[in-house]
Design a protein around this motif. Structure first.
Motif, PDB file in Angstrom:
ATOM      1  N   VAL A   4       0.875  -1.175   0.000  1.00 50.53           N
ATOM      2  CA  VAL A   4       0.000   0.000   0.000  1.00 50.53           C
ATOM      3  C   VAL A   4       0.911   1.224   0.000  1.00 50.53           C
ATOM      4  O   VAL A   4       1.817   1.314   0.837  1.00 50.53           O
ATOM      5  CB  VAL A   4      -0.910   0.012   1.237  1.00 50.53           C
ATOM      6  N   LEU A 102      -4.204  -6.498   8.496  1.00 51.54           N
ATOM      7  CA  LEU A 102      -4.271  -5.338   7.618  1.00 51.54           C
ATOM      8  C   LEU A 102      -2.860  -4.972   7.159  1.00 51.54           C
ATOM      9  O   LEU A 102      -1.906  -5.065   7.930  1.00 51.54           O
ATOM     10  CB  LEU A 102      -4.856  -4.138   8.367  1.00 51.54           C
ATOM     11  N   PHE A 104      -0.869  -1.731   5.908  1.00 55.71           N
ATOM     12  CA  PHE A 104      -1.046  -0.284   5.947  1.00 55.71           C
ATOM     13  C   PHE A 104      -0.060   0.431   5.034  1.00 55.71           C
ATOM     14  O   PHE A 104       1.041  -0.059   4.767  1.00 55.71           O
ATOM     15  CB  PHE A 104      -0.801   0.233   7.370  1.00 55.71           C
ATOM     16  N   GLY A 105      -0.461   1.632   4.602  1.00 59.95           N
ATOM     17  CA  GLY A 105       0.480   2.569   4.013  1.00 59.95           C
ATOM     18  C   GLY A 105       1.200   3.329   5.107  1.00 59.95           C
ATOM     19  O   GLY A 105       0.927   3.159   6.296  1.00 59.95           O
TER      20      GLY A 105
END
Lengths: 114, 116
Positions: A4, A102, A104-105
């Motif tokens: 991401v 998840l 994440f960026g």
């Protein structure tokens, strides 16, 4: 591997104006979910909005909306009528269907100018 | 509004020491998670936990790490023999159902771990 990318480390917007935060992702999966999380200073990360990849319609939550471009693997967040309380770190995140974790960026720091 | 709480907010430990990070999930939640964020880097998934077992873990979660629900309210992350590169913000999260079932996870404020 899924990645991401948030290309804007920091964004600034005048109060009451509209701002768009960018996010792109890379995946070979067909079943996945995309999220925007907000983290105010010294506060918990909270979910702002989510989008199921199988849905063509862009998700909307009050002043927050997304522009989901599946072919381009782009998932931007638009904040309309920006308020001082919107100032925070915004994280774009991705999750494969059926998985817990998840991805994440790095986040975009949003500054609201009064 | 119920919150996930993490203690302490900042912990300093010497390299090679064991450290336990504590979390109190939301009371009716059954699924628990740890994430970490090294300074300037992305938030990374470590592990998910349910019914006293690990449900899913990432490559980061090696033998140095362990998780436990020692009682009905706490959820802990233990790091054995800490290394300098373990310095990070560690986030606990909980959810009513598995996030794999598209349930929202609620995050704590994080514990900043500094290894010196």
């Amino acid at each position: 591997a899924q990645t991401v990318t948030q290309s804007q480390p920091e964004m600034s917007v005048q109060e009451a104006e509209t701002v768009t935060l960018s996010c792109t992702y890379d995946t070979s999966e067909s079943d996945y979910y995309l999220f925007w999380y907000k983290q105010p200073p010294s506060r918990q990360m909270i979910l702002v909005i989510r989008q199921e990849a199988y849905k063509q319609q862009n998700a909307t939550e009050n002043r927050f909306s997304v522009n989901f471009q599946k072919a381009a693997k782009s998932f931007s967040l638009k904040i309309s009528d920006s308020q001082l309380g919107d100032a925070a770190m915004y994280f774009c995140a991705y999750r494969v269907g059926g998985a817990d974790g998840l991805t994440f960026g790095k986040g975009t720091h949003l500054i609201i100018q009064p | 509004e119920p919150e996930v709480t993490q203690t302490p907010s900042h912990q300093v430990t010497q390299m090679g020491q064991e450290v336990i990070l504590r979390c109190v999930p939301i009371s009716n939640h059954l699924y628990f998670y740890w994430y970490r964020q090294i300074l300037g880097q992305k938030v990374e998934f470590l592990v998910s936990f349910y019914n006293n077992e690990i449900s899913e873990k990432s490559e980061i979660f090696d033998d140095q790490f362990s998780v436990e629900r020692p009682d009905g309210s706490n959820f802990t992350l233990k790091i054995r023999s800490t290394k300098l590169e373990d310095s990070a913000m560690y986030f606990c999260a909980s959810s009513e159902l598995r996030t794999a079932m598209n349930t929202e996870a609620f995050f704590g404020q994080g514990t900043r771990l500094t290894v010196v």
